[in-house]
Structure formats: structure tokens, C-alpha cells
Design a protein around this motif. Structure first.
Motif, PDB file in Angstrom:
ATOM      1  N   PRO A   1      -7.681  58.814  -9.074  1.00 25.40           N
ATOM      2  CA  PRO A   1      -6.356  58.784  -9.114  1.00 25.40           C
ATOM      3  C   PRO A   1      -6.311  59.778  -7.656  1.00 25.40           C
ATOM      4  O   PRO A   1      -6.738  60.776  -7.433  1.00 25.40           O
TER       5      PRO A   1
ATOM      6  N   GLY B   1      -4.470  55.227  -6.199  1.00 22.88           N
ATOM      7  CA  GLY B   1      -3.081  55.385  -5.977  1.00 22.88           C
ATOM      8  C   GLY B   1      -2.697  56.833  -6.549  1.00 22.88           C
ATOM      9  O   GLY B   1      -3.262  57.653  -7.493  1.00 22.88           O
TER      10      GLY B   1
ATOM     11  N   PRO C   1       1.883  56.862 -13.536  1.00 27.87           N
ATOM     12  CA  PRO C   1       2.174  56.222 -12.353  1.00 27.87           C
ATOM     13  C   PRO C   1       3.378  55.145 -12.358  1.00 27.87           C
ATOM     14  O   PRO C   1       3.696  54.781 -13.426  1.00 27.87           O
ATOM     15  N   SER C   2       3.662  54.731 -11.170  1.00 28.72           N
ATOM     16  CA  SER C   2       4.781  53.631 -11.124  1.00 28.72           C
ATOM     17  C   SER C   2       4.228  52.406 -11.628  1.00 28.72           C
ATOM     18  O   SER C   2       3.099  52.032 -11.514  1.00 28.72           O
TER      19      SER C   2
ATOM     20  N   GLU D   1       4.394  49.793  -9.852  1.00 30.24           N
ATOM     21  CA  GLU D   1       3.672  49.161  -8.685  1.00 30.24           C
ATOM     22  C   GLU D   1       2.493  49.444  -8.594  1.00 30.24           C
ATOM     23  O   GLU D   1       1.493  49.007  -8.256  1.00 30.24           O
ATOM     24  N   THR D   2       2.191  50.850  -8.963  1.00 32.94           N
ATOM     25  CA  THR D   2       0.757  51.410  -8.805  1.00 32.94           C
ATOM     26  C   THR D   2      -0.065  50.821  -9.829  1.00 32.94           C
ATOM     27  O   THR D   2      -1.220  50.445  -9.672  1.00 32.94           O
TER      28      THR D   2
ATOM     29  N   ASP E   1      -1.047  47.363  -8.897  1.00 33.98           N
ATOM     30  CA  ASP E   1      -2.151  47.415  -7.586  1.00 33.98           C
ATOM     31  C   ASP E   1      -3.560  47.791  -8.206  1.00 33.98           C
ATOM     32  O   ASP E   1      -4.571  47.207  -7.792  1.00 33.98           O
ATOM     33  N   VAL E   2      -3.336  48.866  -9.269  1.00 34.93           N
ATOM     34  CA  VAL E   2      -4.819  49.271  -9.846  1.00 34.93           C
ATOM     35  C   VAL E   2      -5.559  47.865 -10.614  1.00 34.93           C
ATOM     36  O   VAL E   2      -6.803  47.838 -10.533  1.00 34.93           O
TER      37      VAL E   2
END
Length: 350
Positions: free
Chosen positions: A9, A42, A48-49, A51-52, A55-56
Motif C-alpha cells: 500500500p 494505492g 481505503p476508498s 475506488e481504491t 482498483d486493487v
């Protein structure tokens, strides 16, 4: 050639003990002939959000089957869904520096959520690598991971040239650690408050941006105690600059409430510094009695006694400094740590 994907991260160049461990292990594996692909996950972990997280999931899903994947625990503990998906087709290794739910300053709801999430995520790992025996016990007990699925790989240490420290009327104290509640700087300031008859200077090295509220609170405490001329926050600095601080110090002190291992303590020993420390089992197991004074956890009285001893007894400081140098010679090297890490990966892949 052995191949590995190392997922992490945030910014892997962040100057903290956890990221430092990651960097040294990666470099050690590369020196052993491993091809290591870095996979940034991220920002915002362990919270995390959405969105993150999305993405992960995409990043991990795009990895080829049969990948050997190591995920740093700061992210891994909140990636249960993604871990379950990739564990079916990859060798998944979790690297746990310390349980997320044990971080100081968490509300009870956040702590419970992280406990549940990390327990679920770790259930999908082929193997769990931890950085201390104390953390191994926590992983086993908190997350019901079988002992045989956990391996302790202690951080390595670099040999340092001996330092000839000149006597001075002002004792130079050094504390190294990110400015967050877990590091116990408030406890240290409280312990120093009644030692105004001694001459001392405290340098604090560590990032001040992670928890601005904590940093501002400490600045208020420094002002209230009248320490403005005695305590300096230097923020995050480079490894070369940090070595200079160790070499100029007389005593290392850190009043941590909890540590997964505490690399700063062993770095201090390697530089021949007497150590005053706290932070639970991992720290107690790390600090040699001849070179350090262990003060339990959140025990301001013991911290004050240890500091006063170091300020008033130059012979004791000198004896402990020599013991620190001897103890440091027994610590594992980073080459040792990387070799053990590689061995665990090879076994896990079979």
C-alpha cells in the motif's frame, strides 16, 4: 529464475520500519536471483476508498495464474474478498508486521471491523510471515491461524562502525518513529516533565503528516511543559541522515504503547546506544538486559526513573553502550532475513 509479485500500500519509499523491512527484503531477494515485480495498491490503507479497493481487485485479477504473491499486511488485512478470489489460483503469502486491529487510537467499531476482516483475509493465505515471535502469537490467537502456517523472520541489521562519543553536560536523547499515538511521545514528555534539573535535548525523527491531530496535540504539550527549547521534531528524513542522528545521540528512548518488532531499537543498539524502551512483548524480547531498560507499557514512572538514571550516571551509560555494541553483533543480518524469506516462498510454492 524464481519470480515474485510484491504488493504494497501507499509509497514503498516511506521512511518507516515496516516499509524499510519491505525494501530490504525485496533487495535481498533480488540479490539472491529472484525477479521481483512491485505492485502498488494505492493510498488510504487500512481504510481505503471504495475506488481504491475496486482498483486493487482488478490489479490482482490481472495477475497470471500460479503467481507467487506477497501482500504487505497494512493492505492485506482489508482485502478479504480479493484474497479469497486469488488464493484459488496463486500462492498467496501475507506479510504481517502487526495486527491492524491492535493499532492505538482506533474506535471500538473500527477495531472490531479490522479484527473480523483480517481474520477472514488471513484464512485465505497459503502462509503468513511475521516479524517477531510476539506477533506470531497474536496472529495465532487473534486470527486462529495454525502455528505451522506462520513463520517468524526477524528484521535484519547493519553492522556499524564504533562511535566515540564525547562527554557533554547536555544529554542528547533520540526517539525514532512516526508521530502517531502508538509511539507514546505524550508519555515520554510526561516522564521528562519532572527532570528539569538535568540538562537534556530530545530529537524526534519520524513523519509528522500521518496523524496531524496527534502532532498538534504534542506541540501543545511541549509548549505547556516548557520544552520548546529542549525538544525538536525533525520529521521524516533519509536513512543517511538518520544514521547521523544515531551517531550523535547519547541515549535512545521510545515509549511505544505497542510494537510488532521495533526496528528502531535494534538500529540504536547497532549504533552503540543505551536504550530505554517500552511496547509489549516484541520489544521486551528484543531488548538485551545489559544494554537496555525495559519500562513495560504506559508506565510513566518507570520511564522517568530510567531517564533520570541515564542523565545522572555516566558510567552506567558507558557500560550499557558497550553492551549494546556486543548485543548488536548477535542480531541477524538482512542477508539472513532475505534467505529465510526465500526459503519460505519456495516451500509455500510446492
Amino acid at each position: 529464475m524464481q519470480k515474485l509479485v510484491f504488493a504494497y500500500p501507499g509509497d514503498i519509499d516511506t521512511p518507516t520500519g515496516g516499509y524499510g523491512y519491505d525494501r530490504r527484503i525485496i533487495a535481498g531477494l533480488q540479490a539472491l536471483g529472484w525477479q521481483v515485480e512491485l505492485l502498488p495498491l494505492g493510498p488510504g490503507f487500512p481504510f481505503p476508498s471504495a475506488e481504491t479497493l475496486d482498483d486493487v481487485r482488478r490489479k490482482l485479477e490481472d495477475l497470471p495464474s500460479e503467481t507467487c504473491l506477497v501482500v504487505d499486511g497494512l493492505a492485506y488485512g482489508v482485502l478479504a474478498e480479493a484474497a479469497e478470489a486469488v488464493s484459488r489460483r496463486m500462492t498467496l503469502i501475507a506479510l504481517v508486521h502487526h495486527p491492524l486491529c491492535q493499532e492505538n487510537g482506533l474506535g471500538s467499531d473500527n477495531a472490531e471491523d479490522l479484527l473480523a476482516s483480517e481474520r477472514q483475509a488471513l484464512s485465505f493465505a497459503r502462509h503468513v510471515i511475521v516479524t517477531s515471535a510476539a506477533t506470531a502469537t497474536q496472529v495465532e490467537e487473534l486470527f486462529t491461524i495454525p502455528k505451522e502456517q506462520i513463520t517468524v523472520i526477524l528484521p535484519g541489521n547493519e553492522r556499524q562502525e564504533p562511535v566515540l562519543r564525547q562527554p557533554s553536560e547536555t544529554l542528547k536523547l533520540l526517539a525514532v518513529g512516526t508521530v502517531v499515538p502508538r509511539k507514546g511521545y505524550d508519555l515520554l514528555f510526561e516522564a521528562l516533565k519532572e527532570l528539569s534539573t538535568h540538562q537534556w535535548q530530545l530529537d524526534i525523527v519520524g513523519g509528522i503528516d500521518v496523524d496531524p491531530k496527534c502532532y498538534l496535540s504534542l506541540l501543545v504539550q511541549v509548549d505547556a511543559c516548557g520544552f520548546a527549547d529542549c525538544i525538536t521534531f525533525h520529521g521524516a528524513i533519509s536513512p543517511d541522515e538518520l544514521s547521523g542522528f544515531y551517531r550523535r545521540a547519547d541515549v535512545f528512548v521510545l515509549a511505544s504503547r505497542y510494537e510488532g518488532y521495533g526496528m528502531a531499537y535494534t538500529e540504536a543498539l547497532a549504533h552503540g546506544l543505551p536504550v530505554i524502551g517500552s511496547g509489549g512483548g516484541a520489544v521486551r524480547d528484543t531488548l538485551p538486559e545489559e544494554a537496555a531498560i525495559y519500562c513495560g507499557t504506559e508506565n510513566v514512572g518507570l520511564l522517568r526513573e530510567a531517564l533520570e538514571l541515564m542523565m545522572s550516571d555516566r558510567v552506567k551509560r558507558s557500560t550499557m553502550a558497550e553492551a549494546a555494541r556486543v548485543a548488536a553483533l548477535k542480531l541477524p543480518s538482512w542477508e539472513d532475513a532475505a534467505t529465510r524469506f526465500a526459503d519460505v516462498l519456495k516451500v509455500a510454492k510446492t
